[in-house]
Design an enzyme around this catalytic site. Sequence first.
Site, mmCIF file in Angstrom:
data_model
loop_
_atom_site.group_PDB
_atom_site.id
_atom_site.type_symbol
_atom_site.label_atom_id
_atom_site.label_comp_id
_atom_site.label_asym_id
_atom_site.label_seq_id
_atom_site.Cartn_x
_atom_site.Cartn_y
_atom_site.Cartn_z
ATOM 1 N N GLU A 119 -13.631 4.641 17.665
ATOM 2 C CA GLU A 119 -14.748 4.112 18.460
ATOM 3 C C GLU A 119 -15.976 3.838 17.586
ATOM 4 O OE1 GLU A 119 -14.267 3.124 21.391
ATOM 5 O OE2 GLU A 119 -12.785 4.394 22.388
ATOM 6 N N HIS A 142 -19.015 10.700 22.753
ATOM 7 C CA HIS A 142 -18.074 10.136 23.732
ATOM 8 C C HIS A 142 -17.067 11.224 24.078
ATOM 9 C CE1 HIS A 142 -14.847 8.041 25.612
ATOM 10 N NE2 HIS A 142 -14.054 8.130 24.565
ATOM 11 N N HIS A 144 -14.230 12.837 27.554
ATOM 12 C CA HIS A 144 -13.397 12.501 28.711
ATOM 13 C C HIS A 144 -13.578 13.546 29.824
ATOM 14 C CE1 HIS A 144 -10.367 10.384 25.699
ATOM 15 N NE2 HIS A 144 -11.521 9.751 25.796
ATOM 16 N N HIS A 214 -12.016 5.850 31.735
ATOM 17 C CA HIS A 214 -11.835 6.310 30.356
ATOM 18 C C HIS A 214 -12.696 7.526 30.004
ATOM 19 C CE1 HIS A 214 -11.884 5.177 25.754
ATOM 20 N NE2 HIS A 214 -11.821 6.467 25.961
HETATM 21 P P1 13P Z 1 -10.471 8.854 18.011
HETATM 22 O O1 13P Z 1 -9.451 9.956 17.776
HETATM 23 O O2 13P Z 1 -10.189 7.645 17.160
HETATM 24 O O3 13P Z 1 -11.873 9.398 17.828
HETATM 25 O O4 13P Z 1 -10.319 8.360 19.510
HETATM 26 C C1 13P Z 1 -10.443 9.206 20.604
HETATM 27 C C2 13P Z 1 -10.926 8.510 21.835
HETATM 28 O O5 13P Z 1 -11.359 9.161 22.767
HETATM 29 C C3 13P Z 1 -10.886 7.025 21.899
HETATM 30 O O6 13P Z 1 -11.602 6.531 22.981
HETATM 31 ZN ZN ZN Z 2 -11.967 8.023 24.579
#
Ligand code: 13P
Ligand code: ZN
Length: 269
Positions: A119, A142, A144, A214
């Site tokens: 990202e 970022h 989840h 996401h």
């Molecule tokens: P990376 O392992 O490349 O950081 O990706 C994880 C992710 O959440 C992608 O949206």
């Molecule tokens: Zn992600």
Amino acid sequence: MKSILDNRPGLAKEVGRIAEVAGYLWQKGWAERNGGNIVVNVTEYIDDEIAAMPAIGEAKPIGATLPHIKGCYFYCKGTNKRMRDLARWPMENGSIIRILDDCASYVIIADEPVAPTSELPSHLSVHNDLIGKGSPYKASVHTHPIELIAMSHCNKFLEKDVATNLLWSMIPETKAFCPRGLGIIPYELPSSVALAGSTLSELEDYDVVLWEKHGVFAVDTDAMQAFDQIDVLNKSALIYIAAKNMGFEPDGMSQEQMKEMSVAFNLPK
Ligand code: 13P
Ligand code: ZN
């Protein structure tokens, strides 16, 4: 093993804070496998010795040309690396990169050749914008978060400020500690430049944005502050769900009560 963090207490503390947040993301259940990423602008800790460090490996393209980050340094979670591993070994599951003079590529300088997160276009586009605006924000996170992602599966919550107002109304602290609310980004392919572009424009009005189906992306002065904004929003989502599970639609605070919060705490919205 020698580390860039040795004898650099300022940089070590910043990376320590990132590792602490990574541990919380895992404990929250928001960081399955390699899920999520953290990028922090660490340019203020760079001394002459670091500036003279050779690259580990070849220059790689960012995927965008970003003039304000020329010569800057960022700690980046490694792609495919786990938050729970980063929590214990931040320099084996992430690396420090230097942005080259073309403003479109980077090299890794420490500690190991750990390729940065997929990202990176989103994170660095946002940091470029923050620097351009003279913002004090240094961190982008970022992750989840389960309940916020679940809400993004319902069209009603994807309308402008519907989720923001609902989440703010669940408990007064959410508006106080996430005063710009939750922006919404319609679904885009993970890691794409399109996702970076829409993230950038929505962060004009919000500190936290929801990537449909996401995750979330947040900015703040450091990784802990960015985490806190996500945490208060997700707490509100949990209160909403708890009420629904008890079989009723929660009343929420009234518009008057929310206005009163804004005045009392001098909030922007
Ligand atoms: P990376 O392992 O490349 O950081 O990706 C994880 C992710 O959440 C992608 O949206
Ligand atoms: Zn992600």
